[in-house]
Scaffold this active site. Structure first.
Site, mmCIF file in Angstrom:
data_model
loop_
_atom_site.group_PDB
_atom_site.id
_atom_site.type_symbol
_atom_site.label_atom_id
_atom_site.label_comp_id
_atom_site.label_asym_id
_atom_site.label_seq_id
_atom_site.Cartn_x
_atom_site.Cartn_y
_atom_site.Cartn_z
ATOM 1 C CG ASN A 1 -0.235 0.180 2.880
ATOM 2 O OD1 ASN A 1 0.450 -0.337 2.451
ATOM 3 N ND2 ASN A 1 -0.508 1.334 3.235
ATOM 4 C CB CYS B 1 2.023 3.993 4.586
ATOM 5 S SG CYS B 1 0.956 6.079 4.155
ATOM 6 C CD GLU C 1 0.218 0.818 6.109
ATOM 7 O OE1 GLU C 1 -0.723 1.035 5.848
ATOM 8 O OE2 GLU C 1 1.771 1.672 5.465
ATOM 9 N N PRO D 1 1.230 3.392 10.008
ATOM 10 C CG PRO D 1 1.236 4.823 8.314
ATOM 11 C CD PRO D 1 1.322 3.644 8.515
ATOM 12 N N GLY E 1 -0.264 9.117 11.881
ATOM 13 C CA GLY E 1 0.181 10.905 11.476
ATOM 14 C C GLY E 1 -1.247 11.414 11.819
ATOM 15 C CB THR E 2 -4.811 11.541 10.902
ATOM 16 O OG1 THR E 2 -4.036 12.055 9.707
ATOM 17 C CG2 THR E 2 -5.581 12.649 10.822
#
Length: 574
Positions: free
Chosen positions: A276, A278, A280, A442, A444-445
């Site tokens: 995908n 990112c 992972e 990840p 982040g948000t």
């Protein structure tokens, strides 16, 4: 810790303004100008009800309550697609990750893939492609009597389409991979030297074990198309080309593709060649996987004290609930393509991960990257892996195994062999509901939504920093943010009390600290880990190169680094 109960209707539970802002702009449900979610409690209830819809009518209330309890206090953070889309009337997918079809080496095939990608992005999916299947630049195109434009020309078209479809999402909505023996690999490596090109792509080179051996032995390396050697070069020259470009611009990343395939629980069904956006989640063509993270920062008992510990019992319970949440997500979600729905049903991949790792480690008085931190993270991930497999086996008993489950092939994998004996026995007895179970994405948000806990397995960036936020209208603004653990310490001991020595940040760490933590987690993760190894700007190039070798030698499935540079910039600043 937060104290949020079902009756709360105010917004006071947000420890920092950015958390409320993230909720309002990303996850709060409103439609046609009407606000549906008055509070974050409403958001959690909407998601819990939506995910429980597939349960038997008599079980929906209890299951919804269990989902709600897991999300409350930001303990389980479903992926952003789930938070924003579940229980709404929006025509969106609830899955964060997709890989598109194997791209046919034809104009029709490329454009059909582009259409599928556009439909997937339109529904909110992040996507990956392997461009190794497109013939090299300058090779003859039979039937047209012309020369091929090559894979990078196709990538330019995909990049433009992504910009049109997902305006405002920012860079990194797509991943492009290419094998290290493709004749256009050198052009692929330097493709983003032009800071205006391919800005919606992340790039990763698929590095094979044979290539790593050739680099070690200083052997020649063949670039091949359809069995024909197109060119021969020195393996170390190609490796240095990857390293120099990554040193200068933080891309491309490296995927150790043979390890990804060897350690894939579903290796008997597929060969993976893309991830995908990112990195992972390695996935097969049309593959997809919904995600959720357990927030370890909310599970620390007696933080910053000699008695500080992680509530392992609660961790196990949350993982079991999260497995059911994500298994339900596969059935509740919409999909842009029938092939994606079919793949989701046949393999039932899910990805349980973690966030708030660095905050939890600091609360326990350990230094990120230290031997104690490596031990703690490994033990937590081992607990999660065992709890997830136990939950999936019990779900298989209740609902049946995933349709493509092959007991003998699956049980022979290292992922199963590493489990606790009693969990292995449960899997042997009932099989598994889900083809893969663990991923570290990840966050982040969602981590900012949870009070700015440290993201995923990343270290604390800084105890206080400014973050650039994209507003709904596409404009950007800067928000002052405080790390959750630092904020909590200041609440307990006063803002003028110096932070404990366990509060190390990115600037305090060596690249080896990063790699050690990634490797500790990877042993207990089915899929991959989104992790960036931050490097000082003045790191010597020869020292920089060793990071990738260390990642390979310690069992990581890939490596991504960031060294401050003028091309990529940063959304975070001290």
């Amino acid at each position: 810790m937060y104290d949020v109960n079902q009756e709360q209707t105010s917004l006071s539970f947000f420890s920092q303004p950015i958390a409320e802002r993230i909720w309002q702009t990303k996850y709060r449900y409103s439609t046609a100008g009407q606000v549906i979610d008055d509070t974050v409690q409403d958001t959690w209830e909407r998601v819990a009800r939506g995910l429980a819809e597939i349960e038997a009518p008599s079980d929906q209330s209890a299951t919804s309550a269990a989902f709600l309890a897991a999300m409350r206090n930001f303990k389980v953070l479903p992926g952003g697609r789930i938070l924003s889309g579940c229980g709404t009337k929006r025509n969106v997918t609830l899955s964060n990750t997709f890989v598109m079809r194997t791209i046919p080496d034809s104009v029709d095939g490329i454009m059909d893939t582009l259409k599928d990608a556009a439909l997937t992005m339109q529904m909110g999916g992040g996507i990956g492609f392997d461009f190794s299947t497109i013939r090299p630049t300058g090779t003859h195109v039979r039937g047209l009597d012309c020369l091929a434009a090559g894979p990078l020309a196709a990538m330019d078209i995909f990049d433009t389409t992504c910009k049109m479809i997902v305006k405002g999402m920012g860079r990194g909505a797509m991943m492009a991979t290419m094998r290290c023996d493709h004749p256009d690999i050198e052009a692929f490596i330097v493709a983003k030297s032009d800071r205006t090109r391919l800005r919606n792509f992340n790039l990763s080179v698929m590095v094979t074990d044979a290539f790593m051996d050739a680099v070690t032995e200083d052997d020649a390396w063949d670039l091949v198309w359809e069995g024909t050697v197109m060119r021969r070069l020195r393996a170390r020259d190609l490796w240095n080309s990857i390293m120099k470009q990554t040193y200068a611009t933080a891309e491309p990343g490296v995927l150790f593709i043979d390890r990804i395939n060897a350690h894939n629980p579903l290796r008997y069904l597929e060969t993976i060649s893309a991830t995908n956006s990112c990195a992972e989640q390695p996935l097969p063509p049309y593959g997809t996987c919904p995600l959720a993270s357990v927030n370890l920062a909310q599970l620390v008992i007696a933080p910053f004290s000699p008695d500080a510990r992680l509530d392992v019992g609660e961790l196990r319970n949350l993982v079991r609930v999260a497995v059911r949440m994500l298994d339900n997500t596969l059935d509740v979600s919409r999909y842009a393509l029938d092939a994606q729905w079919q793949q989701a049903q046949n393999q039932r991949r899910i990805g349980i991960g973690v966030t708030g790792v660095a905050d939890a480690i600091a609360m326990l008085g350990a230094r990120y990257g230290s031997a104690k931190a490596v031990f703690l993270l490994g033990s937590w991930m081992q607990t999660i892996q065992n709890a997830a497999y136990q939950a999936s086996a019990l779900l298989a008993k209740e609902r049946g195994t995933f349709p493509h489950y092959d007991a003998d092939a699956h049980l022979s994998g290292a992922n199963i062999q590493n489990l606790d004996p009693e969990v292995q026995e449960l899997v042997r007895k009932h099989g598994l509901r889900n083809g893969t179970l663990t991923t570290i994405a990840p966050t982040g948000t969602t981590s900012m939504f949870a009070g700015n806990v440290s993201s995923g397995v990343e270290p604390i960036f800084s105890t206080s920093f400014s973050r650039v936020v994209t507003n709904p209208d596409g404009t950007k603004s800067s928000e002052r943010v405080m790390d959750f653990a630092a904020w909590q310490f200041s609440q307990m001991h006063g803002p003028d009390t110096p932070l404990p020595e366990s509060f190390v940040t990115t600037a305090d760490l060596t690249p080896q600290d990063h790699v050690a933590m990634q490797a500790a987690a990877q042993k207990w993760v089915d899929s991959g880990i989104s992790k960036t190894v931050n490097c000082p700007e003045d790191i010597a190039f020869d020292d920089f190169k060793t990071i990738y070798r260390d990642a390979y030698n310690t069992g990581c499935k890939g490596c991504t680094t960031y060294r401050p540079n003028n091309v990529t910039g940063s959304i975070l600043s001290l």
